[in-house]
Design a protein around this motif. Sequence first.
Motif, PDB file in Angstrom:
ATOM      1  N   ASP A  87       0.833  -1.205   0.000  1.00  0.00           N
ATOM      2  CA  ASP A  87       0.000   0.000   0.000  1.00  0.00           C
ATOM      3  C   ASP A  87       0.869   1.258   0.000  1.00  0.00           C
ATOM      4  OD1 ASP A  87       1.083  -0.098   2.528  1.00  0.00           O
ATOM      5  OD2 ASP A  87      -0.834   0.003   3.603  1.00  0.00           O
ATOM      6  N   LYS A  88       2.082   1.129  -0.518  1.00  0.00           N
ATOM      7  CA  LYS A  88       3.040   2.231  -0.509  1.00  0.00           C
ATOM      8  C   LYS A  88       3.179   2.940  -1.852  1.00  0.00           C
ATOM      9  CE  LYS A  88       4.081   1.028   3.716  1.00  0.00           C
ATOM     10  NZ  LYS A  88       3.588   1.816   4.865  1.00  0.00           N
ATOM     11  N   GLY A  89       2.270   2.702  -2.777  1.00  0.00           N
ATOM     12  CA  GLY A  89       2.384   3.322  -4.089  1.00  0.00           C
ATOM     13  C   GLY A  89       1.036   3.697  -4.665  1.00  0.00           C
ATOM     14  N   ASN A  90       1.067   4.288  -5.859  1.00  0.00           N
ATOM     15  CA  ASN A  90      -0.158   4.718  -6.531  1.00  0.00           C
ATOM     16  C   ASN A  90      -0.748   3.584  -7.354  1.00  0.00           C
ATOM     17  OD1 ASN A  90       0.003   7.411  -5.545  1.00  0.00           O
ATOM     18  ND2 ASN A  90       1.525   7.883  -7.122  1.00  0.00           N
ATOM     19  N   TRP A  91      -1.171   2.550  -6.671  1.00  0.00           N
ATOM     20  CA  TRP A  91      -1.791   1.386  -7.299  1.00  0.00           C
ATOM     21  C   TRP A  91      -2.716   0.737  -6.281  1.00  0.00           C
ATOM     22  CZ3 TRP A  91       3.777   1.358  -6.971  1.00  0.00           C
ATOM     23  CH2 TRP A  91       4.271   0.794  -5.792  1.00  0.00           C
ATOM     24  N   LYS A  92      -3.522  -0.190  -6.751  1.00  0.00           N
ATOM     25  CA  LYS A  92      -4.400  -0.929  -5.853  1.00  0.00           C
ATOM     26  C   LYS A  92      -3.576  -1.981  -5.125  1.00  0.00           C
ATOM     27  CE  LYS A  92      -8.479  -3.916  -5.706  1.00  0.00           C
ATOM     28  NZ  LYS A  92      -9.544  -4.582  -6.513  1.00  0.00           N
ATOM     29  N   PRO A  93      -3.490  -1.911  -3.779  1.00  0.00           N
ATOM     30  CA  PRO A  93      -2.699  -2.893  -3.042  1.00  0.00           C
ATOM     31  C   PRO A  93      -3.443  -4.205  -2.882  1.00  0.00           C
ATOM     32  CG  PRO A  93      -3.733  -1.390  -1.502  1.00  0.00           C
ATOM     33  CD  PRO A  93      -4.065  -0.878  -2.889  1.00  0.00           C
ATOM     34  N   CYS A  94      -2.712  -5.266  -2.669  1.00  0.00           N
ATOM     35  CA  CYS A  94      -3.347  -6.549  -2.399  1.00  0.00           C
ATOM     36  C   CYS A  94      -2.358  -7.502  -1.757  1.00  0.00           C
ATOM     37  CB  CYS A  94      -3.927  -7.179  -3.666  1.00  0.00           C
ATOM     38  SG  CYS A  94      -2.723  -7.538  -4.951  1.00  0.00           S
ATOM     39  N   CYS A  95      -2.892  -8.338  -0.885  1.00  0.00           N
ATOM     40  CA  CYS A  95      -2.135  -9.454  -0.325  1.00  0.00           C
ATOM     41  C   CYS A  95      -2.566 -10.671  -1.118  1.00  0.00           C
ATOM     42  CB  CYS A  95      -2.456  -9.622   1.156  1.00  0.00           C
ATOM     43  SG  CYS A  95      -1.810 -11.148   1.883  1.00  0.00           S
ATOM     44  N   TYR A  96      -1.700 -11.098  -2.022  1.00  0.00           N
ATOM     45  CA  TYR A  96      -2.084 -12.224  -2.877  1.00  0.00           C
ATOM     46  C   TYR A  96      -1.800 -13.523  -2.140  1.00  0.00           C
ATOM     47  CZ  TYR A  96      -3.217 -14.731  -7.087  1.00  0.00           C
ATOM     48  OH  TYR A  96      -3.831 -15.552  -7.994  1.00  0.00           O
ATOM     49  N   THR A  97      -2.849 -14.285  -1.895  1.00  0.00           N
ATOM     50  CA  THR A  97      -2.754 -15.528  -1.141  1.00  0.00           C
ATOM     51  C   THR A  97      -3.020 -16.728  -2.031  1.00  0.00           C
ATOM     52  OG1 THR A  97      -5.047 -15.199  -0.469  1.00  0.00           O
ATOM     53  CG2 THR A  97      -3.357 -14.468   1.066  1.00  0.00           C
ATOM     54  N   ASP A  98      -2.766 -17.909  -1.479  1.00  0.00           N
ATOM     55  CA  ASP A  98      -2.862 -19.132  -2.276  1.00  0.00           C
ATOM     56  C   ASP A  98      -4.283 -19.477  -2.704  1.00  0.00           C
ATOM     57  OD1 ASP A  98      -0.166 -19.324  -1.979  1.00  0.00           O
ATOM     58  OD2 ASP A  98      -0.221 -20.890  -0.441  1.00  0.00           O
ATOM     59  N   ASP A  99      -5.280 -18.826  -2.095  1.00  0.00           N
ATOM     60  CA  ASP A  99      -6.663 -19.099  -2.507  1.00  0.00           C
ATOM     61  C   ASP A  99      -7.090 -18.229  -3.686  1.00  0.00           C
ATOM     62  OD1 ASP A  99      -6.929 -16.606  -1.357  1.00  0.00           O
ATOM     63  OD2 ASP A  99      -8.315 -17.252   0.217  1.00  0.00           O
ATOM     64  N   HIS A 100      -6.162 -17.383  -4.183  1.00  0.00           N
ATOM     65  CA  HIS A 100      -6.403 -16.536  -5.365  1.00  0.00           C
ATOM     66  C   HIS A 100      -7.527 -15.530  -5.167  1.00  0.00           C
ATOM     67  CE1 HIS A 100      -3.822 -19.510  -7.207  1.00  0.00           C
ATOM     68  NE2 HIS A 100      -4.723 -20.451  -6.989  1.00  0.00           N
ATOM     69  N   ALA A 101      -7.841 -15.202  -3.915  1.00  0.00           N
ATOM     70  CA  ALA A 101      -8.943 -14.276  -3.641  1.00  0.00           C
ATOM     71  C   ALA A 101      -8.699 -12.891  -4.225  1.00  0.00           C
ATOM     72  CB  ALA A 101      -9.179 -14.168  -2.131  1.00  0.00           C
ATOM     73  N   GLN A 102      -7.421 -12.515  -4.376  1.00  0.00           N
ATOM     74  CA  GLN A 102      -7.076 -11.192  -4.891  1.00  0.00           C
ATOM     75  C   GLN A 102      -6.537 -11.252  -6.325  1.00  0.00           C
ATOM     76  OE1 GLN A 102      -7.650  -8.281  -3.380  1.00  0.00           O
ATOM     77  NE2 GLN A 102      -8.592  -9.355  -1.664  1.00  0.00           N
ATOM     78  N   ALA A 103      -6.915 -12.284  -7.054  1.00  0.00           N
ATOM     79  CA  ALA A 103      -6.375 -12.460  -8.403  1.00  0.00           C
ATOM     80  C   ALA A 103      -6.640 -11.259  -9.308  1.00  0.00           C
ATOM     81  CB  ALA A 103      -6.947 -13.726  -9.023  1.00  0.00           C
ATOM     82  N   ALA A 104      -7.831 -10.678  -9.206  1.00  0.00           N
ATOM     83  CA  ALA A 104      -8.172  -9.549 -10.080  1.00  0.00           C
ATOM     84  C   ALA A 104      -7.230  -8.373  -9.870  1.00  0.00           C
ATOM     85  CB  ALA A 104      -9.612  -9.117  -9.839  1.00  0.00           C
ATOM     86  N   CYS A 105      -6.729  -8.221  -8.667  1.00  0.00           N
ATOM     87  CA  CYS A 105      -5.766  -7.150  -8.382  1.00  0.00           C
ATOM     88  C   CYS A 105      -4.536  -7.296  -9.256  1.00  0.00           C
ATOM     89  CB  CYS A 105      -5.388  -7.204  -6.909  1.00  0.00           C
ATOM     90  SG  CYS A 105      -4.039  -6.106  -6.424  1.00  0.00           S
ATOM     91  N   MET A 106      -4.168  -8.535  -9.542  1.00  0.00           N
ATOM     92  CA  MET A 106      -2.990  -8.788 -10.348  1.00  0.00           C
ATOM     93  C   MET A 106      -3.277  -8.709 -11.844  1.00  0.00           C
ATOM     94  SD  MET A 106      -0.811  -9.065  -8.072  1.00  0.00           S
ATOM     95  CE  MET A 106       0.452  -9.362  -9.285  1.00  0.00           C
ATOM     96  N   TRP A 107      -4.384  -9.297 -12.269  1.00  0.00           N
ATOM     97  CA  TRP A 107      -4.696  -9.311 -13.702  1.00  0.00           C
ATOM     98  C   TRP A 107      -4.668  -7.921 -14.304  1.00  0.00           C
ATOM     99  CZ3 TRP A 107      -9.896 -12.276 -12.763  1.00  0.00           C
ATOM    100  CH2 TRP A 107      -9.607 -13.572 -12.321  1.00  0.00           C
ATOM    101  N   GLU A 108      -5.142  -6.956 -13.530  1.00  0.00           N
ATOM    102  CA  GLU A 108      -5.362  -5.613 -14.060  1.00  0.00           C
ATOM    103  C   GLU A 108      -4.145  -4.698 -14.003  1.00  0.00           C
ATOM    104  OE1 GLU A 108      -7.950  -4.469 -15.524  1.00  0.00           O
ATOM    105  OE2 GLU A 108      -9.527  -5.943 -15.109  1.00  0.00           O
ATOM    106  N   LYS A 109      -3.038  -5.136 -13.384  1.00  0.00           N
ATOM    107  CA  LYS A 109      -1.943  -4.195 -13.146  1.00  0.00           C
ATOM    108  C   LYS A 109      -1.417  -3.516 -14.406  1.00  0.00           C
ATOM    109  CE  LYS A 109      -1.297  -3.428  -8.818  1.00  0.00           C
ATOM    110  NZ  LYS A 109      -2.690  -3.756  -8.449  1.00  0.00           N
TER     111      LYS A 109
END
Length: 215
Positions: A117-139
């Motif tokens: 959460d230290k930059g101008n982007w959407k932060p996420c804790c990407y875990t093994d359950d892929h709950a935050q996958a969309a955070c990564m797809w869109e980077k």
Amino acid sequence: MHTIFYILLWASLLLSATNLTYAQQRIKTERQGLKPGPQRTNTQSTNSVEQQQSASISLSAEEQELYRLVMEYRKSKGLPAIPLSKSMTFVAQTHAHDLAENPPNSAAGCNMHSWSDKGNWKPCCYTDDHAQAACMWEKPRELTKYPGYGFEVSYWSGGKANAAGALAAWKGSSGHNQVIINEGIWAKYNWQAIGIGIVGQYAVMWFGKEEDPEQ
């Protein structure tokens, strides 16, 4: 210290309905598959691609060496070079810096595909359950004008990350290797963009199916 590296693969199928699967490989613990999307045609020759963009994309000597080694490896397999992407390199270098300066909280289950959460982007804790996958797809689309999703290969070393070590590690993992040389489920892909980032103990490469409009 053992070298640890991860792979996150994500894509979107076209048309009104999206049928998305993704994969994250963790050494000795997890392997999953991803259905490739539509094939694109790469008409550029290896030599012409390798000679372009050196003036417009800023790479460190080690990043340039990783690009060279990867393209040389692909050439040995009869594959074309991948155009070096200004947008994907920005994403790769940004993520590598974030990883180096703000290491993921492994105690909380966050892996190397996390963003702080230290930059101008959407932060996420990407875990093994892929709950935050969309955070990564869109980077790539979140941070640049790149029109598609990204495919990231990540590497961490106990010492300073370097080009030869990163590529050797990826080549030693079938999941990583298949992405780099378009084998297995990636055989029909023709990468149109690649980005390179190496900072501290981390090295990342980002791949994309679409051409980079910023070239």
